[in-house]
Design a protein around this motif. Structure first.
Motif, short mmCIF file in Angstrom:
data_model
loop_
_atom_site.label_atom_id
_atom_site.label_comp_id
_atom_site.label_asym_id
_atom_site.label_seq_id
_atom_site.Cartn_x
_atom_site.Cartn_y
_atom_site.Cartn_z
N ALA A 84 20.76 -126.42 -67.02
CA ALA A 84 19.84 -127.19 -65.50
C ALA A 84 19.32 -127.71 -65.76
CB ALA A 84 20.79 -125.75 -64.62
N LYS B 258 22.61 -122.45 -61.96
CA LYS B 258 21.59 -123.00 -61.05
C LYS B 258 22.41 -124.32 -60.21
CE LYS B 258 19.03 -121.64 -63.94
NZ LYS B 258 18.92 -121.05 -65.43
N LEU B 259 23.44 -124.33 -59.12
CA LEU B 259 24.44 -124.54 -58.56
C LEU B 259 24.74 -124.20 -57.72
CD1 LEU B 259 28.08 -125.81 -61.17
CD2 LEU B 259 26.28 -126.79 -60.65
N THR C 3 25.85 -120.12 -54.13
CA THR C 3 24.53 -120.19 -54.84
C THR C 3 24.37 -119.40 -56.11
OG1 THR C 3 23.04 -121.06 -53.40
CG2 THR C 3 22.17 -120.48 -56.11
N GLY D 132 23.03 -129.85 -58.31
CA GLY D 132 22.25 -128.78 -58.98
C GLY D 132 21.31 -129.72 -60.17
#
Ligand code: FAD
Length: 405
Positions: free
Chosen positions: A75, A300-301, A295, A314
């Motif tokens: 990420a 972390k999307l 979320t 993201g």
């Protein structure tokens, strides 16, 4: 009547223009792009994440830093730069990562967000514009109990601010959002904020501009890059362009997203903000896709339902001042989304309808820069970072009240 110019027609600029129109100013909104919301506001994550406005600099991000620098977390990408501006930003960011500063920064942002939400509801009463806005709630999926329990204290503080927040088991969350059955990994806990929403920021900006033109006579000039600020005796008098006649004003609001060359040097400081690049795509929503904003904390999307479509955003690429669309980073976003919800983004679904990349201009504290400039009549509303769509109206109200004071 007082004349105001707003430079930058992203969410911050359009919201500022709205507040100034309401306050009785004659407003001109300028942007170098051909239409509103063509910068960072264009195809962002679309979440109106009022209850989750956590500052980026945090003890938990600090703990992840070694892994980020070693590229262990897909990420993030962090390219260290021997650039004084970057080093100053990095140092100030680290200083803001203590538990006390994280908590203080987050609660300040939450206050702006709470006000933003109330202002949006008020705006929609008067300007019933459609931008696939839905109060569909938001869920944060935590992979371990420990990762969720770290938030117990801040959750309680946010509840005291007036946010509705609950901690659910996977089973309880799946009753509310059946799409979670398609998430293949363990979910230890879910933080649920039923009052959160999603909506298209670009459509919001376009429609609100039209409404303000009609209602308040808002003037707009697109394809018009502002080259400089005209001033006399330490007071703003207008703005100038390369190929067009200058425009006069007595109030100038800078909402260019980033701290740009237009600003007098006194209004810029080393490391005041840095771009963190991200990516998004928009696809037709699978019939079983989520109706709630989600979320995925592990990946972390963010996922936001927008009418018949689903927006996924993201990645946080830090370190380069100039950025461009990097296909393999976009592939990372796509693969991560497929791993999170294979049914919704599998090959049967075909390619996404729209792909996009933009930058979040993040200040070390994650708090936007909302203040008077060094010239009389000059105001700044910049550096909205990861949450500009959510904060836009609350921040604009603060600028308007500075101007009115
Ligand atoms: C991948 C990604 C996902 C995100 N997801 C979310 C989310 O889910 N929720 C959320 O709340 N926020 C989200 N954000 C953050 C949000 O998009 C930004 O904080 C917000 O768009 C910033 O808005 P702005 O109006 O300040 O800047 P911008 O939208 O960039 O607007 C600035 C405008 O100024 C114009 N401009 C600049 N210089 C000049 C000049 N000299 N003359 C004329 N015009 C000029 C530019 O053309 C631009 O249109 C996300 C951001 C990214 C990158």
């Amino acid at each position: 009547m007082k004349k105001a110019i707003v430079i930058g027609a992203g969410v911050a600029g359009v919201a500022s223009a709205y507040m100034l129109c309401k306050a009785g100013f004659t407003v001109t909104l300028l942007d170098e792009k051909p239409a509103p919301a063509m910068g960072s506001s264009h195809q962002n994550g679309a979440q109106l994440s009022y209850a989750y406005c956590d500052a980026l600099a945090s003890p938990s991000l600090l703990a992840q830093l070694p892994g980020i620098l070693l590229k262990k977390d897909p990420a993030y990408r962090c390219t260290l730069q021997a650039d004084p501006d970057f080093l100053a930003w990095g140092l100030r960011f680290l200083i803001n990562s203590t538990p006390a500063r994280f908590s203080n920064n987050t609660l300040t942002l939450s206050r702006i967000a709470l006000r933003s939400h109330a202002l949006l509801l008020e705006l929609l009463e008067k300007h019933p514009i459609e931008f696939d806005y839905e109060i569909n709630g938001k869920m944060l999926l935590y992979p371990t109990l420990e990762s969720c329990q770290k938030h117990t204290k801040i959750l309680e503080q946010k509840r005291q601010q007036g946010f509705q927040l609950s901690v659910l088991t996977r089973e309880e969350a799946t009753v509310i959002e059946p799409a979670l059955v398609h998430y293949p990994d363990p979910i230890a806990s879910v933080i649920y904020s039923p009052g959160d929403a999603a909506g298209r920021p670009d459509v919001f900006c376009q429609k609100l501009v039209e409404s303000l033109q009609h209602e308040y006579g808002l003037k707009t000039q697109f394809n018009q890059k502002v080259q400089g600020i005209d001033h006399s005796k330490n007071r703003v008098t207008g703005v100038c362009f390369r190929d067009a006649a200058p425009l006069e004003c007595d109030t100038l609001v800078i909402t260019t997203g980033q701290s740009c060359d237009l600003l007098p040097s006194k209004d810029r400081s080393l490391g005041d903000m840095w771009p963190v690049q991200g990516y998004s795509f928009t696809a037709d929503a699978h019939p079983q896709a989520m109706q709630t904003s989600i979320t995925d904390v592990k990946r972390k999307l963010v996922f936001a339902p927008l009418g018949n479509e689903l927006r996924v955003a993201g990645l946080a690429d830090i370190g380069r001042h100039r950025f461009h669309f990097t296909p393999n980073r976009f592939d990372t976003l796509m693969q991560t989304a497929q791993a999170a919800f294979p049914l919704f983004f599998g090959e049967d679904q075909g390619p996404p309808k729209r792909v996009w990349s933009g930058a979040r201009y993040v200040t070390p504290s994650s708090q936007p820069i909302i203040r008077k400039g060094s010239l009389a009549g000059l105001y700044l509303n910049l550096g909205h970072g990861t949450l500009g769509w959510t904060l836009s109206l609350g921040a604009a109200e603060q600028v308007a009240s500075l101007i009115n004071s």
